[in-house]
Design a protein around this motif. Sequence first.
Motif, PDB file in Angstrom:
ATOM      1  N   LEU A 147       0.819  -1.206   0.000  1.00 19.82           N
ATOM      2  CA  LEU A 147       0.000   0.000   0.000  1.00 19.82           C
ATOM      3  C   LEU A 147       0.852   1.255   0.000  1.00 19.82           C
ATOM      4  N   ALA A 148       1.949   1.247   0.751  1.00 23.29           N
ATOM      5  CA  ALA A 148       2.777   2.441   0.853  1.00 23.29           C
ATOM      6  C   ALA A 148       3.481   2.748  -0.465  1.00 23.29           C
ATOM      7  N   ALA A 149       4.069   1.752  -1.080  1.00 25.36           N
ATOM      8  CA  ALA A 149       4.851   1.973  -2.291  1.00 25.36           C
ATOM      9  C   ALA A 149       3.992   2.467  -3.444  1.00 25.36           C
ATOM     10  N   TYR A 150       2.755   1.995  -3.537  1.00 21.46           N
ATOM     11  CA  TYR A 150       1.912   2.344  -4.671  1.00 21.46           C
ATOM     12  C   TYR A 150       0.827   3.349  -4.325  1.00 21.46           C
ATOM     13  N   GLY A 151       0.891   3.944  -3.149  1.00 20.38           N
ATOM     14  CA  GLY A 151      -0.133   4.902  -2.767  1.00 20.38           C
ATOM     15  C   GLY A 151      -1.514   4.281  -2.854  1.00 20.38           C
ATOM     16  N   ALA A 152      -1.628   3.011  -2.480  1.00 20.56           N
ATOM     17  CA  ALA A 152      -2.861   2.257  -2.682  1.00 20.56           C
ATOM     18  C   ALA A 152      -3.838   2.431  -1.521  1.00 20.56           C
ATOM     19  N   ARG A 153      -5.106   2.295  -1.842  1.00 18.28           N
ATOM     20  CA  ARG A 153      -6.147   2.283  -0.813  1.00 18.28           C
ATOM     21  C   ARG A 153      -7.222   1.301  -1.233  1.00 18.28           C
ATOM     22  N   VAL A 154      -7.900   0.754  -0.236  1.00 20.97           N
ATOM     23  CA  VAL A 154      -8.936  -0.252  -0.479  1.00 20.97           C
ATOM     24  C   VAL A 154     -10.301   0.362  -0.220  1.00 20.97           C
ATOM     25  N   GLU A 155     -11.243   0.042  -1.074  1.00 23.38           N
ATOM     26  CA  GLU A 155     -12.614   0.525  -0.923  1.00 23.38           C
ATOM     27  C   GLU A 155     -13.555  -0.676  -0.909  1.00 23.38           C
ATOM     28  N   VAL A 156     -14.410  -0.735   0.095  1.00 25.25           N
ATOM     29  CA  VAL A 156     -15.363  -1.831   0.217  1.00 25.25           C
ATOM     30  C   VAL A 156     -16.718  -1.378  -0.333  1.00 25.25           C
ATOM     31  N   GLU A 157     -17.304  -2.199  -1.211  1.00 25.31           N
ATOM     32  CA  GLU A 157     -18.600  -1.905  -1.836  1.00 25.31           C
ATOM     33  C   GLU A 157     -18.615  -0.509  -2.473  1.00 25.31           C
ATOM     34  N   LYS A 162     -22.758  -4.369  -3.723  1.00 26.42           N
ATOM     35  CA  LYS A 162     -22.493  -5.435  -2.763  1.00 26.42           C
ATOM     36  C   LYS A 162     -21.447  -6.417  -3.285  1.00 26.42           C
ATOM     37  N   ASN A 163     -20.652  -6.925  -2.352  1.00 27.02           N
ATOM     38  CA  ASN A 163     -19.681  -7.986  -2.621  1.00 27.02           C
ATOM     39  C   ASN A 163     -18.603  -7.583  -3.634  1.00 27.02           C
ATOM     40  N   ILE A 164     -18.309  -6.286  -3.720  1.00 29.17           N
ATOM     41  CA  ILE A 164     -17.239  -5.809  -4.580  1.00 29.17           C
ATOM     42  C   ILE A 164     -16.208  -5.083  -3.718  1.00 29.17           C
ATOM     43  N   ILE A 165     -14.935  -5.365  -3.990  1.00 25.14           N
ATOM     44  CA  ILE A 165     -13.824  -4.688  -3.321  1.00 25.14           C
ATOM     45  C   ILE A 165     -12.956  -4.043  -4.402  1.00 25.14           C
ATOM     46  N   ALA A 166     -12.591  -2.789  -4.181  1.00 28.78           N
ATOM     47  CA  ALA A 166     -11.761  -2.071  -5.149  1.00 28.78           C
ATOM     48  C   ALA A 166     -10.412  -1.727  -4.525  1.00 28.78           C
ATOM     49  N   LEU A 167      -9.355  -1.930  -5.285  1.00 29.12           N
ATOM     50  CA  LEU A 167      -8.006  -1.537  -4.870  1.00 29.12           C
ATOM     51  C   LEU A 167      -7.556  -0.418  -5.795  1.00 29.12           C
ATOM     52  N   HIS A 168      -7.411   0.795  -5.250  1.00 28.82           N
ATOM     53  CA  HIS A 168      -6.956   1.948  -6.021  1.00 28.82           C
ATOM     54  C   HIS A 168      -5.458   2.125  -5.781  1.00 28.82           C
ATOM     55  N   ALA A 169      -4.702   2.369  -6.840  1.00 28.08           N
ATOM     56  CA  ALA A 169      -3.257   2.553  -6.682  1.00 28.08           C
ATOM     57  C   ALA A 169      -2.750   3.640  -7.613  1.00 28.08           C
ATOM     58  N   THR A 170      -1.967   4.554  -7.059  1.00 32.88           N
ATOM     59  CA  THR A 170      -1.340   5.607  -7.848  1.00 32.88           C
ATOM     60  C   THR A 170      -0.039   6.004  -7.157  1.00 32.88           C
ATOM     61  N   ASP A 171       0.919   6.469  -7.924  1.00 37.06           N
ATOM     62  CA  ASP A 171       2.203   6.895  -7.374  1.00 37.06           C
ATOM     63  C   ASP A 171       2.327   8.391  -7.611  1.00 37.06           C
ATOM     64  N   GLU A 172       2.150   9.174  -6.562  1.00 39.83           N
ATOM     65  CA  GLU A 172       2.194  10.623  -6.694  1.00 39.83           C
ATOM     66  C   GLU A 172       3.549  11.115  -7.163  1.00 39.83           C
ATOM     67  N   ARG A 173       4.584  10.324  -6.938  1.00 39.76           N
ATOM     68  CA  ARG A 173       5.925  10.714  -7.383  1.00 39.76           C
ATOM     69  C   ARG A 173       6.107  10.475  -8.872  1.00 39.76           C
ATOM     70  N   THR A 181      -7.375   1.080 -10.870  1.00 36.63           N
ATOM     71  CA  THR A 181      -8.301   0.552  -9.873  1.00 36.63           C
ATOM     72  C   THR A 181      -8.636  -0.877 -10.272  1.00 36.63           C
ATOM     73  N   ILE A 182      -8.369  -1.800  -9.367  1.00 30.83           N
ATOM     74  CA  ILE A 182      -8.592  -3.224  -9.629  1.00 30.83           C
ATOM     75  C   ILE A 182      -9.813  -3.670  -8.840  1.00 30.83           C
ATOM     76  N   TYR A 183     -10.755  -4.330  -9.509  1.00 31.19           N
ATOM     77  CA  TYR A 183     -12.002  -4.748  -8.869  1.00 31.19           C
ATOM     78  C   TYR A 183     -12.028  -6.264  -8.660  1.00 31.19           C
ATOM     79  N   PHE A 184     -12.436  -6.646  -7.458  1.00 34.39           N
ATOM     80  CA  PHE A 184     -12.585  -8.054  -7.099  1.00 34.39           C
ATOM     81  C   PHE A 184     -14.024  -8.307  -6.659  1.00 34.39           C
TER      82      PHE A 184
END
Length: 241
Positions: A147-157, A162-173, A181-184
Amino acid sequence: MKKTVIFAPLLIMASLMTVPSAAQDNSGDQNQTIKGAEEKSLPALEEAFVEETPVFAAFQKIQSYMNRVNSLQANFTQRSPGGLTSKGKLFMERPGRIRFDYSDETPILVVSDGKILNLVDEEIEQVTKWPVEDTPLRVLLGNSVDLAAYGARVEVEPGGIKNIIALHATDERRPEIGEITIYFRDQQSEGLDLISWVVNDAQGETTVVELFDTETNLKLAGSLWTFEDPRGLAKRRRGVR
């Protein structure tokens, strides 16, 4: 969930991978860049310290998915920012390997050998290369989630779905790499299922790739991560003449 998916040939890598503007055909100084990239492995991914919350539980599920699923193949649909749609078969094997075989008339192959991502354009007989770590797909193709290296955050629903999890990742540098954004789909006791990802580039263009009929942990042939260079074919054809 917001959807937008694949491309016109010239938009393929610019939208699918949000490739940095410095990318170019494999010639001149590009060889030095590629050589340096080939000597490096994908960045190590380490878990960030967060509190025990539903978001942290979701992150743990993502980590479990990355540890559990080493390879997959699936049918995919992709739409470019211009609204053009393309379909095909996707193959992926971590760390770093991915292949997009297009089933329509798109004369393009996208394939990574683990270090270098290649855009093979058979129509104009050109190969363009980028280090995998310089594309948003580095998050998807790593062995775990940092999470730290890619500036990632997780979003639930996200969006109340319902039943979707999103992983957002960006590198401000490195904003030129773009945001992914990856959806599971959360299948509860069965774990997560990768269903799509969305890439937003530095110009604000969006591309979405959606997966269907996914099979995981298959033994994939090593030949999937190779390709026949159309530039060599062109030279041979000219030689025959």
